[in-house]
Design a protein around this motif. Structure first.
Motif, PDB file in Angstrom:
ATOM      1  N   LYS A 162       0.850  -1.332  -0.012  1.00  0.00           N
ATOM      2  CA  LYS A 162       0.003   0.004   0.080  1.00  0.00           C
ATOM      3  C   LYS A 162       0.948   1.165  -0.022  1.00  0.00           C
ATOM      4  O   LYS A 162       0.457   2.237  -0.540  1.00  0.00           O
ATOM      5  N   SER A 163       2.002   1.331   0.526  1.00  0.00           N
ATOM      6  CA  SER A 163       2.999   2.418   0.501  1.00  0.00           C
ATOM      7  C   SER A 163       3.856   2.496  -0.539  1.00  0.00           C
ATOM      8  O   SER A 163       5.081   3.343  -0.694  1.00  0.00           O
ATOM      9  N   ALA A 164       3.844   1.610  -1.612  1.00  0.00           N
ATOM     10  CA  ALA A 164       4.499   1.478  -2.718  1.00  0.00           C
ATOM     11  C   ALA A 164       4.544   2.850  -3.139  1.00  0.00           C
ATOM     12  O   ALA A 164       3.491   3.387  -3.528  1.00  0.00           O
ATOM     13  N   PRO A 165       5.553   3.471  -3.953  1.00  0.00           N
ATOM     14  CA  PRO A 165       5.547   4.644  -4.763  1.00  0.00           C
ATOM     15  C   PRO A 165       4.527   4.769  -5.688  1.00  0.00           C
ATOM     16  O   PRO A 165       4.043   5.896  -5.856  1.00  0.00           O
ATOM     17  N   GLU A 166       4.137   3.761  -6.508  1.00  0.00           N
ATOM     18  CA  GLU A 166       3.205   3.918  -7.625  1.00  0.00           C
ATOM     19  C   GLU A 166       1.631   4.133  -6.883  1.00  0.00           C
ATOM     20  O   GLU A 166       0.659   4.774  -7.538  1.00  0.00           O
ATOM     21  N   PHE A 167       1.543   3.796  -5.606  1.00  0.00           N
ATOM     22  CA  PHE A 167       0.355   3.850  -4.951  1.00  0.00           C
ATOM     23  C   PHE A 167       0.300   5.578  -4.329  1.00  0.00           C
ATOM     24  O   PHE A 167      -0.806   5.699  -3.714  1.00  0.00           O
ATOM     25  N   LEU A 168       1.513   6.034  -4.175  1.00  0.00           N
ATOM     26  CA  LEU A 168       1.392   7.303  -3.227  1.00  0.00           C
ATOM     27  C   LEU A 168       1.253   8.473  -4.408  1.00  0.00           C
ATOM     28  O   LEU A 168       1.059   9.532  -3.821  1.00  0.00           O
ATOM     29  N   GLU A 169       1.497   8.192  -5.469  1.00  0.00           N
ATOM     30  CA  GLU A 169       1.060   9.439  -6.482  1.00  0.00           C
ATOM     31  C   GLU A 169      -0.495   9.769  -6.341  1.00  0.00           C
ATOM     32  O   GLU A 169      -1.065   9.025  -5.917  1.00  0.00           O
ATOM     33  N   GLU A 170      -0.407  10.935  -6.803  1.00  0.00           N
ATOM     34  CA  GLU A 170      -1.996  11.549  -6.740  1.00  0.00           C
ATOM     35  C   GLU A 170      -2.910  10.590  -7.045  1.00  0.00           C
ATOM     36  O   GLU A 170      -2.991  10.365  -8.271  1.00  0.00           O
TER      37      GLU A 170
END
Length: 103
Positions: free
Chosen positions: A86-94
């Protein structure tokens, strides 16, 4: 003449019109996400996901009845894995998590 509902598994068969009651806040939230034209598809997908969750819960309960409860160490490991995904970079994007979650 259409086939009875019992002849189709979850996610299968032709679309059929039914009447359901939803809370106003849920109706508004769905319309904001998908507009009026995507409403039925969104609700149909949500129902299918809920059926999958119900079946998974039943399978987990049957497994626990047969093999005993899942050890806490495994539960902790699964929770940590979920947090890391859930905290992977691709999921942190807007809107990234919402986009992946809703598709």
């Amino acid at each position: 003449m259409s086939m009875p509902e019992r002849d189709f598994g979850p996610g299968d068969g032709p679309a059929a019109k039914v009447s359901v009651s939803l809370r106003s806040g849920n109706i508004r939230a769905v319309r904001e996400r998908v507009g009026a034209r995507g409403f039925s598809a969104y609700v149909d997908a949500a129902v299918e996901r809920q059926i999958e969750r119900d079946l998974l819960e039943e399978a987990l309960q049957a497994n626990e009845a047969a093999a005993g409860p899942i050890p806490q160490a495994f539960r902790d490991e699964a929770a940590e894995l979920f947090r890391s995904v859930k905290s992977a970079p691709e999921f942190l994007e807007e809107d990234g998590w919402r986009t992946h979650e809703a598709s």
